[in-house]
Motif scaffolding. Sequence first.
Motif, PDB file in Angstrom:
ATOM      1  N   GLU A  57      -6.150  -1.623  -2.062  1.00 39.71           N
ATOM      2  CA  GLU A  57      -7.384  -1.084  -1.504  1.00 39.71           C
ATOM      3  C   GLU A  57      -8.445  -2.224  -1.876  1.00 39.71           C
ATOM      4  N   LYS A  58      -8.491  -2.620  -2.944  1.00 39.90           N
ATOM      5  CA  LYS A  58      -9.590  -3.644  -3.325  1.00 39.90           C
ATOM      6  C   LYS A  58      -9.073  -4.974  -2.951  1.00 39.90           C
TER       7      LYS A  58
ATOM      8  N   SER B 238       0.877  -1.279   0.033  1.00 45.38           N
ATOM      9  CA  SER B 238      -0.002   0.003   0.082  1.00 45.38           C
ATOM     10  C   SER B 238       0.960   1.092   0.258  1.00 45.38           C
ATOM     11  N   TYR B 239       1.965   1.255   0.864  1.00 52.73           N
ATOM     12  CA  TYR B 239       2.875   2.370   0.975  1.00 52.73           C
ATOM     13  C   TYR B 239       3.477   2.721  -0.291  1.00 52.73           C
ATOM     14  N   ASP B 240       3.924   1.505  -1.011  1.00 51.47           N
ATOM     15  CA  ASP B 240       4.457   1.705  -2.435  1.00 51.47           C
ATOM     16  C   ASP B 240       3.502   2.230  -3.522  1.00 51.47           C
ATOM     17  N   TYR B 241       2.186   1.905  -3.382  1.00 51.77           N
ATOM     18  CA  TYR B 241       1.277   2.206  -4.267  1.00 51.77           C
ATOM     19  C   TYR B 241       0.846   3.685  -4.246  1.00 51.77           C
ATOM     20  N   ASN B 242       0.879   4.174  -2.921  1.00 48.69           N
ATOM     21  CA  ASN B 242       0.494   5.559  -2.325  1.00 48.69           C
ATOM     22  C   ASN B 242       1.417   6.526  -3.298  1.00 48.69           C
ATOM     23  N   ASP B 243       0.471   7.682  -3.650  1.00 50.84           N
ATOM     24  CA  ASP B 243       1.363   8.724  -4.064  1.00 50.84           C
ATOM     25  C   ASP B 243       2.031   8.575  -5.280  1.00 50.84           C
TER      26      ASP B 243
END
Lengths: 124, 284, 221
Positions: free
Chosen positions: C143-144, C55-60
């Motif tokens: 998220e999904k 998730s952190y990798d995909y953020n921003d």
Amino acid sequence: MKIIINNTSMVPVYEQLMDQIKQEIIGGGLKEGDALPSVRNLAGELKISALTVKKAYDKLEEDGFTVTVHGKGSYVAATDIPLALEARRKAVEEEFSEAVSKARSAGLEDDEIREILEILLEDS
Amino acid sequence: MVRLNNLQKEYKGFKLNVSLEIPEGCVTGLIGRNGAGKTTTIKSILGLVKPTAGEIEVFGKAPVELTAKEKQQIGVALSESGFCMIFTIEDVIKVLKASYEDFNEDEFRNKCTAQSLPFDKQIKDFSSGMKAKLRVLTAMSHKAKLLILDEPTAGLDVIARNDILALIRKYLEEDPTRSIIISSHISSDLEGLCDDIYMINDGKIILHEDTDRLLGNYGLIKVSSEEFETLDKKYIVASQKDRFSVTCLTSEKQFYIDNYPKTVIENAHIDDIIVLMLDTSKEG
Amino acid sequence: MKGLMIKDFRIIMNQKRFIVLYLFIALILSFSMDHTFIVSYVPMVSTILALSTISYDYNDNGLSFIMTLPNKPGDYAVAKYIFSMLSVTFMWLVSILLQIIAIMIQKTDVATSEVIMTDALMLPMFLLILAVMLPIELKYSPEKARVVLFIIFGLVMLIVLGGKSIAESLSSSGIVNVEKIVAGFQNINGSVLVIAAYAVCIIVLSISMMISIRIMQNKEF
């Protein structure tokens, strides 16, 4: 060494650079064997393209003012400065003589011509 | 170092088709409006997106075929992507150290300090200027031969922009065989840095010139509509009519200086060139 | 690849508060609940943390930059597998330690072989969860995928906590004779079961990793 580029001048930057470096060489600011700044260094300092500096350096070499040693940089050549200076002096003399004939044919007296010269010298 | 041959990439409603070449030791600028295709081109060079057609060569290979070792020679700063926002500079240092053999920790620390970057804050609390500087310093931290900078100065005030440009110049001086691809829509930044410039619009390259020629040979000529009719158009690249005059772009201003001495002729800046060229390509 | 794993480690280290809270809860619960709970709870937290790095990798939009680091595209997947397997295994060992401490303090009677077998089966269970979740999170947005994760964990918790009562109600309603199945399992030599579990785990993980590598190679950033 002093180099000042006028960005609003119509004279291309590489030409301005060339002229100013030549001035330094003729004026003795740069002596025979002195190294010119590297292309990237000068380009960075002047905030211009490296290709522009390279163009100026290439032309300086063509005109015999500098010598480029591949991999090391450009150095002031052992040009015959008095000769170069002499050639420039001659060119200036010729332009003066042209101006004087033009002035005379326009009807100006010698005293008026001297006055004009004084004013011009004062201005710059 | 980098070669794009008819690189094509299609998205919905957008088509890219560009060819360009960046030799060793060259700083190349990629300029264009937002959405013109700069980022897509850069992402293609990095292998982040795959072409629909055409060839891309980086260090002689297709980007996806580069080995991890070869990728060490590429330093990247993307405009909208960077390290995790919860990282601090210390975290960044640890990751860079583990990723790049030639990462110089002391130098990186010193440069961050010199640029006043905070060591005790998370990146999400940095100002946009600080974030941009961190990205550029990251790209330059491991002696990469090829720097790819996507809009490194976007959204920054003039002082921050100058700081970043100064960093880039210093990087070039350290090793003249380094190459840089830099994209921007702030042309004044590119004028004082790049050796040549590609102008991209609507997915196509509309102009490619040495900066030296753009600044030295290109010029703006301003004439009345009547004068425009009789003007020798041999070196006129583009023109724009307004209510009171016609502004022309020439690629050989010396010709017009010599032959039309009374005409208003100005130096052209890249912004002027863009405006005139895009205006023409709209009509064209 | 080392850089990617250090990155994941630093992401987790930056969530210290979250970790401390969960370990605190673990300590409290371990003394108030069945001590087998620890060995399911602690590795579960570790699995969630490991998956959260995605998730952190995909953020921003961070993934674009990550893929410009000096790694091949598949390395991102491999690093995630190695990192999550190592961290879950490590936390599983820690939880067994905690369990031993809890048992000693509580001085409860313990059916040693049963405990050992339950503990031994926990690890493959969580590794299998990773094997299922990693490709899903990599292919679709975290998220999904998170929804799937919570469903799975809900089920796991249900089984661990209420397994017995569910089994009893299933038997009494006559749908399934759970006792017979359990008896059948108990007939199988315990160690064979464990070995089989680990074997299945290794196979599934390998397939999963190959799928994930493919996903990353075909993705655009």
